[in-house]
Design a protein around this motif. Structure first.
Motif, PDB file in Angstrom:
ATOM      1  N   UNK A   1       0.857  -1.190   0.000  1.00 52.41           N
ATOM      2  CA  UNK A   1       0.000   0.000   0.000  1.00 52.41           C
ATOM      3  C   UNK A   1       0.889   1.234   0.000  1.00 52.41           C
ATOM      4  N   UNK A   2       0.323   2.339  -0.438  1.00 55.18           N
ATOM      5  CA  UNK A   2       1.084   3.581  -0.497  1.00 55.18           C
ATOM      6  C   UNK A   2       1.274   4.147   0.903  1.00 55.18           C
ATOM      7  N   UNK A   3       2.501   4.535   1.222  1.00 51.31           N
ATOM      8  CA  UNK A   3       2.773   5.188   2.497  1.00 51.31           C
ATOM      9  C   UNK A   3       2.139   6.568   2.508  1.00 51.31           C
ATOM     10  N   UNK A   4       1.607   6.953   3.662  1.00 48.55           N
ATOM     11  CA  UNK A   4       1.021   8.284   3.821  1.00 48.55           C
ATOM     12  C   UNK A   4       2.131   9.283   4.107  1.00 48.55           C
ATOM     13  N   UNK A   5       2.087  10.407   3.429  1.00 48.06           N
ATOM     14  CA  UNK A   5       3.118  11.415   3.592  1.00 48.06           C
ATOM     15  C   UNK A   5       2.528  12.800   3.405  1.00 48.06           C
ATOM     16  N   UNK A   6       3.200  13.783   3.931  1.00 42.49           N
ATOM     17  CA  UNK A   6       2.773  15.174   3.761  1.00 42.49           C
ATOM     18  C   UNK A   6       3.275  15.735   2.433  1.00 42.49           C
ATOM     19  N   UNK A   7       4.021  14.950   1.703  1.00 48.24           N
ATOM     20  CA  UNK A   7       4.617  15.401   0.443  1.00 48.24           C
ATOM     21  C   UNK A   7       4.054  14.589  -0.712  1.00 48.24           C
ATOM     22  N   UNK A   8       4.515  14.867  -1.897  1.00 47.07           N
ATOM     23  CA  UNK A   8       4.007  14.179  -3.085  1.00 47.07           C
ATOM     24  C   UNK A   8       4.781  12.912  -3.411  1.00 47.07           C
ATOM     25  N   UNK A   9       5.739  12.547  -2.577  1.00 48.20           N
ATOM     26  CA  UNK A   9       6.533  11.346  -2.811  1.00 48.20           C
ATOM     27  C   UNK A   9       5.662  10.094  -2.675  1.00 48.20           C
ATOM     28  N   UNK A  10       6.077   9.034  -3.361  1.00 40.88           N
ATOM     29  CA  UNK A  10       5.304   7.796  -3.324  1.00 40.88           C
ATOM     30  C   UNK A  10       6.225   6.613  -3.046  1.00 40.88           C
ATOM     31  N   UNK A  11       5.809   5.768  -2.119  1.00 40.36           N
ATOM     32  CA  UNK A  11       6.472   4.496  -1.848  1.00 40.36           C
ATOM     33  C   UNK A  11       5.394   3.523  -1.394  1.00 40.36           C
ATOM     34  N   UNK A  12       5.595   2.259  -1.661  1.00 38.70           N
ATOM     35  CA  UNK A  12       4.613   1.229  -1.318  1.00 38.70           C
ATOM     36  C   UNK A  12       5.267   0.153  -0.458  1.00 38.70           C
ATOM     37  N   UNK A  13       4.541  -0.296   0.575  1.00 40.01           N
ATOM     38  CA  UNK A  13       5.064  -1.294   1.513  1.00 40.01           C
ATOM     39  C   UNK A  13       3.946  -2.196   2.014  1.00 40.01           C
ATOM     40  N   UNK A  14       4.337  -3.396   2.476  1.00 43.08           N
ATOM     41  CA  UNK A  14       3.366  -4.344   3.037  1.00 43.08           C
ATOM     42  C   UNK A  14       3.168  -4.174   4.542  1.00 43.08           C
ATOM     43  N   UNK A  15       4.163  -3.640   5.227  1.00 40.44           N
ATOM     44  CA  UNK A  15       4.077  -3.404   6.664  1.00 40.44           C
ATOM     45  C   UNK A  15       4.304  -1.914   6.888  1.00 40.44           C
ATOM     46  N   UNK A  16       3.388  -1.282   7.642  1.00 39.41           N
ATOM     47  CA  UNK A  16       3.419   0.177   7.795  1.00 39.41           C
ATOM     48  C   UNK A  16       3.355   0.568   9.266  1.00 39.41           C
ATOM     49  N   UNK A  17       4.245   1.488   9.656  1.00 35.86           N
ATOM     50  CA  UNK A  17       4.178   2.126  10.971  1.00 35.86           C
ATOM     51  C   UNK A  17       3.579   3.506  10.724  1.00 35.86           C
ATOM     52  N   UNK A  18       2.419   3.743  11.301  1.00 40.92           N
ATOM     53  CA  UNK A  18       1.641   4.953  11.050  1.00 40.92           C
ATOM     54  C   UNK A  18       2.360   6.226  11.470  1.00 40.92           C
ATOM     55  N   UNK A  19       2.316   7.213  10.610  1.00 44.60           N
ATOM     56  CA  UNK A  19       2.960   8.498  10.908  1.00 44.60           C
ATOM     57  C   UNK A  19       2.358   9.170  12.129  1.00 44.60           C
ATOM     58  N   UNK A  20       1.069   8.969  12.368  1.00 49.44           N
ATOM     59  CA  UNK A  20       0.459   9.588  13.547  1.00 49.44           C
ATOM     60  C   UNK A  20       0.974   8.950  14.836  1.00 49.44           C
ATOM     61  N   UNK A  21       1.294   7.667  14.797  1.00 52.69           N
ATOM     62  CA  UNK A  21       1.790   6.972  15.989  1.00 52.69           C
ATOM     63  C   UNK A  21       3.204   7.393  16.350  1.00 52.69           C
ATOM     64  N   UNK A  22       4.002   7.749  15.337  1.00 54.43           N
ATOM     65  CA  UNK A  22       5.401   8.093  15.587  1.00 54.43           C
ATOM     66  C   UNK A  22       5.656   9.588  15.538  1.00 54.43           C
TER      67      UNK A  22
END
Length: 155
Positions: free
Chosen positions: A50-71
């Protein structure tokens, strides 16, 4: 231009990776009564990238995600399975990492990566030992290096 960078790891076992991540992000939870809800929101896993959530227009996809709100960061941190090696790679944008909540515990993203690796290895070793008839008797963690010493015995 992408801010995302990839850090090589030796993370091979998805189950151990998830357990290790939960260990590493647990200190970020401010309310122990809601720890399980925090962990479920902080560490998410997907069958397909899935696409990582970011404040920028960059795109990366991963199967395991650590939420930006949590960190407390502007971008999720992800782990992407490299199909050719069978190893998960850490994907992060360390721009302004120093301002994140995670940086209060791990001054650099590499420190976070090393701790995830140590916790992954601990969970993997215990799981493998249990399949061979061992039980965990004791666990010592060095407060400086955070290295783990496990004492196992046969059932």
């Amino acid at each position: 231009m992408s801010h995302f960078s990839t850090i090589r790891t030796q993370l091979r076992c998805r189950t151990s990776l998830l357990a290790g991540l939960r260990d590493v992000v647990t200190p970020l939870c401010s309310d122990s009564d809601s720890l399980e809800a925090f962990l479920n929101q902080a560490v998410r896993t997907y069958e397909a990238p899935v696409q990582l959530q970011t404040a920028y227009s960059d795109v990366a996809h991963c199967e395991v995600v650590v939420s930006r709100s949590a960190i407390g960061h502007h971008t999720d941190i992800g782990f992407r399975l490299n199909q050719s090696t069978g190893i998960y790679e850490l994907v992060s944008d360390d721009y302004r990492y120093y301002a994140s909540t995670l940086a209060q515990h791990y001054s650099e993203i590499e420190g976070f990566s090393q701790q995830v690796q140590l916790r992954h290895d601990r969970h993997y070793a215990v799981a493998q030992a249990m399949t061979q008839g061992f039980v965990l008797q004791d666990e010592l963690v060095d407060p400086v290096t955070r290295q783990v010493k496990l004492t196992l015995s046969r059932c």
